[in-house]
Design a protein around this motif. Sequence first.
Motif, mmCIF file in Angstrom:
data_model
loop_
_atom_site.group_PDB
_atom_site.id
_atom_site.type_symbol
_atom_site.label_atom_id
_atom_site.label_comp_id
_atom_site.label_asym_id
_atom_site.label_seq_id
_atom_site.Cartn_x
_atom_site.Cartn_y
_atom_site.Cartn_z
ATOM 1 N N ASP A 199 34.566 -22.174 9.887
ATOM 2 C CA ASP A 199 35.162 -23.473 9.659
ATOM 3 C C ASP A 199 35.472 -23.209 8.123
ATOM 4 O O ASP A 199 36.882 -23.216 7.814
ATOM 5 N N CYS A 201 36.751 -20.962 4.181
ATOM 6 C CA CYS A 201 37.117 -19.992 4.119
ATOM 7 C C CYS A 201 37.407 -20.064 2.230
ATOM 8 O O CYS A 201 37.173 -21.206 1.895
ATOM 9 N N CYS A 208 46.508 -26.172 6.168
ATOM 10 C CA CYS A 208 45.044 -25.649 7.553
ATOM 11 C C CYS A 208 44.556 -26.369 7.155
ATOM 12 O O CYS A 208 43.385 -27.652 8.267
ATOM 13 N N MET A 209 43.814 -27.207 5.733
ATOM 14 C CA MET A 209 42.872 -27.457 5.276
ATOM 15 C C MET A 209 42.932 -28.552 4.446
ATOM 16 O O MET A 209 43.404 -28.434 3.471
ATOM 17 N N GLY A 247 39.119 -20.963 10.439
ATOM 18 C CA GLY A 247 38.152 -20.214 8.734
ATOM 19 C C GLY A 247 38.997 -18.846 8.729
ATOM 20 O O GLY A 247 39.835 -18.631 9.260
ATOM 21 N N TYR A 518 41.528 -24.993 10.727
ATOM 22 C CA TYR A 518 40.633 -24.191 10.284
ATOM 23 C C TYR A 518 39.134 -24.932 11.248
ATOM 24 O O TYR A 518 37.962 -23.673 10.924
#
Length: 522
Positions: A199, A201, A208-209, A247, A518
């Motif tokens: 997960d 990145c 996304c995150m 991720g 993610y």
Amino acid sequence: MATWDTNTQPASAASLLVWDPIDTARLLESVANDAAGANVLFTGTTRGVTAGVLTTQITKRLTYEAHEPLASAVLARLRDEAVAQYGLTACAIVHRLGEVAVGETSVAIATSAPHRREAFAAAEWLMERIKREAPIWKCEEGADGDRTWLHPDSGLHPDSGLHPDSGIHPDSESSSKPRPVLVDSFGRVHTDLRISVTDRCNLRCTYCMPLDVAFKPREELLSYEEITRVARVAAGLGIRSIRITGGEPLVRREVAELVRQLVTISGIEEVSLTTNGLLLEEQAADLRRAGLHRLNVSLDALNEDAFERIARRQGLARVLAGLAAAKAAGFQSIRINAVSIRGLTEGEIVPLAEFCRREGFHLRFIEFMPLDGESSWSDGQVLSGREVRDVLVRHFGPLVPAVRSDAGQPAIDYSYADHDIANIAMDTAGLPTQAAGVGFIDPVTQPFCDRCDRLRLTADGQFRNCLFSTTEWDARHVLRTGGSDDEIARLLYDCVLSKRAAHGIGTPAFERPARAMYQIGG
Ligand code: SAM
């Protein structure tokens, strides 16, 4: 003498599936008990004559085949559901396998309940569900000697690749063809598994995150050996392509080693990977040597400011270097994925298309989905594929619909009518790279759930049947508690059978999943 497996005992293949004639009187007896005011016996019998509108078909015999561990698990689950739902005091199901002569019982259900209404209703409900969900195929042999294989519910012919003989048993490595049993209750066949390896990145994309992200402890992530074991079981059930994702998969050490393991699995025809490209320059050659078939690189902007606004980190130059390295390593048909967000990415549409046309990359625009880490998605931010396409047509002229080579593919692809081969970059062998087209993945405005063939395994070992799934099936628990391959197969099978018809974005029933992209793996 055979003993029947009622819901009062644990399920076993031996008693739910039998190869000999069913003693229906004894089955009925097995469910009788003091609390029962009604006992019902339902039997399905092999019919010799089927009268149609124009023809009458004569059947000599039927043969039933099944993947036994999965079929018995499904029968046991249905039996237990019936007991809970109808308040039965006992229930037993027996299905025949092998040859069943005309007039013999092929399936028998015995139910007992305090009142007749529940006993009848449960038997009927069970028969319908068994027909629809049990992975049991039948072969009808006609009077003329013709043999036709059918799945009782979907009516799929064995040539469709769905008959059990068309593939391998999960434990067997000997056959090269996978055994496709991952068919959901809407008839969708699942052949694609997305595997997230982390997960973590190295970007913090707004869509996304969250910025203040908390990652899973490493020990919660599946090891490469665990992932490979799951993939092998999945391949035995008909999975043919695997996409490694995250991720960011390239932040996990030695991903090439995982690729090496996955490409050797019998039945797996393609292993691809999706990356943001930041670490591709260092890893492209290794991934290629490991046998990776295809690369998707996510790139939303070609302007450093826009890139940083979206990704909340710098890195455009590294992505471009990564793409060059991927080409140099010999990757063909590289795809570029770009998320479209209103008010953020409009200015990038034409530059991205020009870049991909020049470099021979296939560009795909993806609509923004409600899977962002900060839960700030709104439908007003969805820049539709249709709008992006209009921008491209205004700039480059007409787009020509491409032939669909893969029915499960979510993208609608086009080529540029004006495409001038002289402007396409050459590959390392001095040949023009693949004619770059453009595609649109429109999960919000044009959902493609009806042809979805995907399943997902999260980095922490949970099966999901949809990006928007609100339920997960815990493969890690099975893996780490000494579970068998058949138990993993059953989990996957249950996951597929629970798949809903559609994600439902935009409908009142839509429920945002607890995990962001993610954490699932895009
Ligand atoms: N880090 C890798 C990458 O960038 O390709 C793999 C994981 S990423 C989650 C996979 C894909 O999901 C990317 O193409 C990304 O753009 C897309 N994605 C992430 N969040 C999304 C969202 N909310 N809506 C649409 N696509 C999204």
